[in-house]
Design a protein around this motif. Structure first.
Motif, PDB file in Angstrom:
ATOM      1  N   ALA A  44       0.838  -1.204   0.000  1.00 22.68           N
ATOM      2  CA  ALA A  44       0.000   0.000   0.000  1.00 22.68           C
ATOM      3  C   ALA A  44       0.873   1.255   0.000  1.00 22.68           C
ATOM      4  O   ALA A  44       2.053   1.220   0.356  1.00 22.68           O
ATOM      5  N   VAL A  48      -2.258   5.951   2.021  1.00 24.83           N
ATOM      6  CA  VAL A  48      -3.391   5.063   2.322  1.00 24.83           C
ATOM      7  C   VAL A  48      -2.793   3.697   2.659  1.00 24.83           C
ATOM      8  O   VAL A  48      -2.748   2.798   1.815  1.00 24.83           O
ATOM      9  N   PRO A  49      -2.325   3.527   3.899  1.00 26.15           N
ATOM     10  CA  PRO A  49      -1.521   2.336   4.201  1.00 26.15           C
ATOM     11  C   PRO A  49      -2.286   1.089   4.607  1.00 26.15           C
ATOM     12  O   PRO A  49      -1.674   0.018   4.713  1.00 26.15           O
ATOM     13  N   GLY A  50      -3.583   1.193   4.849  1.00 20.83           N
ATOM     14  CA  GLY A  50      -4.291   0.004   5.310  1.00 20.83           C
ATOM     15  C   GLY A  50      -5.776   0.221   5.423  1.00 20.83           C
ATOM     16  O   GLY A  50      -6.319   1.151   4.806  1.00 20.83           O
ATOM     17  N   VAL A  51      -6.417  -0.617   6.219  1.00 23.44           N
ATOM     18  CA  VAL A  51      -7.881  -0.562   6.333  1.00 23.44           C
ATOM     19  C   VAL A  51      -8.319  -0.759   7.789  1.00 23.44           C
ATOM     20  O   VAL A  51      -7.583  -1.298   8.610  1.00 23.44           O
ATOM     21  N   ALA A  60     -10.591   2.310   3.752  1.00 21.71           N
ATOM     22  CA  ALA A  60      -9.191   2.731   3.612  1.00 21.71           C
ATOM     23  C   ALA A  60      -8.817   3.745   4.684  1.00 21.71           C
ATOM     24  O   ALA A  60      -9.556   4.689   4.950  1.00 21.71           O
ATOM     25  N   VAL A 145      -4.378  11.526  -3.478  1.00 19.17           N
ATOM     26  CA  VAL A 145      -4.056  10.128  -3.174  1.00 19.17           C
ATOM     27  C   VAL A 145      -4.710   9.147  -4.146  1.00 19.17           C
ATOM     28  O   VAL A 145      -4.644   7.946  -3.939  1.00 19.17           O
ATOM     29  N   ALA A 150      -9.814   6.219  -4.243  1.00 17.28           N
ATOM     30  CA  ALA A 150      -9.100   6.151  -2.968  1.00 17.28           C
ATOM     31  C   ALA A 150      -9.780   5.256  -1.956  1.00 17.28           C
ATOM     32  O   ALA A 150      -9.129   4.566  -1.197  1.00 17.28           O
ATOM     33  N   GLY A 151     -11.040   5.286  -1.893  1.00 22.73           N
ATOM     34  CA  GLY A 151     -11.726   4.502  -0.868  1.00 22.73           C
ATOM     35  C   GLY A 151     -12.820   3.662  -1.460  1.00 22.73           C
ATOM     36  O   GLY A 151     -13.051   3.671  -2.654  1.00 22.73           O
TER      37      GLY A 151
END
Lengths: 154, 136
Positions: A44, A48-51, A60, A145, A150-151
């Motif tokens: 990632a 936006v490194p994770g969830v 996200a 991003v 993005a999400g």
């Protein structure tokens, strides 16, 4: 959360990340949760490194640190006291913050161009008490991003 | 407690730190690494397998890939506990588009590390695996 923007001002949510106080558009806030464990996803981006899980979805996590000078990136096992779930356009995102205050109704006259704060994502700045806070432009942030991808789309 | 919701079956490789799973239907074999004679297996781009603790079982699982009109297999190296788990479909959460790569889904599990679900085709592309098997 009912935070409809009035034509004479804006509804803004003050949030704290590390030692930084920021404001975000309250109209974008879907929910403010307590602390949530986030999951890093291999490969990632730093933005936006994770969830996190939210209402049966993987949402996200948005880290503002890569955009904001002086802010440290969120750690893989770091937890923060509050989780702000945001709807920015079609994108659903989670912002992990250390504190959130009550939504503030800020008259347009109190929204000044960024001067005391030097945050690239700030569209305005506001003085609340003795603290000058940048107002983060969430739409511009999401565009940077990855736009609408993005999400999770809603 | 039994669940009536649809479920998916995964082969789960769990070393207690970075568990990952793969659609069980795509797995064609599991072999102890010492008995493996095929092409060198690939490790997932997670914590390096060579740095794992001694004594952890290392196995090679062969995943079938969905490559158009070609037979393709991807040997993957895993260590730790291998198990087959039936997971309710509603617990298998698709990642947002910006995060979807060789990890395509995530399963949050009470009291255990989250399970990352691997997309075999995307992983093969990430690892630069050949698009079809070499003729035997």
């Amino acid at each position: 959360m009912s935070t409809r923007t009035e034509s004479h001002g804006r509804s803004l949510l003050p949030i704290q990340i590390q030692s930084n106080w920021l404001m975000i558009d309250a109209d974008c806030v879907r929910e403010v949760l307590g602390s949530r464990t986030w999951v890093p996803i291999p490969g990632a981006s730093v933005e936006v490194p994770g969830v996190i899980p939210w209402r049966g979805r993987a949402v996200a996590v948005l880290d503002l640190a890569p955009f904001l000078p002086g802010m440290a990136r969120i750690g893989a096992r770091e937890q923060r006291a509050r989780t702000v779930v945001l709807q920015v356009g079609d994108s659903l995102l989670a912002l992990l913050v250390d504190a959130a205050r009550e939504v503030q109704e800020i008259p347009n006259a109190q929204l000044r161009p960024p001067h005391a704060t030097h945050q690239p994502l700030a569209s305005f700045e506001v003085t609340l008490g003795e603290t000058v806070m940048p107002v983060i432009d969430l739409h511009a942030t999401v565009s940077r991003v990855g736009g609408a991808s993005a999400g999770e789309r809603t | 407690m039994t669940s009536t919701s649809p479920a998916r079956t995964f082969l789960v490789v769990d070393d207690g730190r970075s568990p990952w799973g793969i659609d069980a239907a795509s797995v064609t074999s599991i072999t102890d690494e010492r008995d493996w004679t095929g092409e060198p297996p690939r490790a997932l781009p997670l914590a390096p397998v060579d740095e794992r603790e001694d004594g952890e079982a290392r196995r090679v699982l062969v995943a079938h890939r969905h490559v158009s009109s070609a037979s393709a297999r991807l040997p993957l190296l895993g260590c730790g506990r291998f198990s087959v788990e039936l997971i309710p479909e509603s617990d298998v959460l698709v990642l947002p588009p910006i995060l979807r790569g060789w990890v395509s889904h995530v399963v949050f599990r009470e009291g255990r590390p989250p399970l990352l679900i691997v997309d075999v085709d995307a992983l093969a592309a990430r690892l630069g695996a050949p698009s079809e098997d070499a003729p035997s």
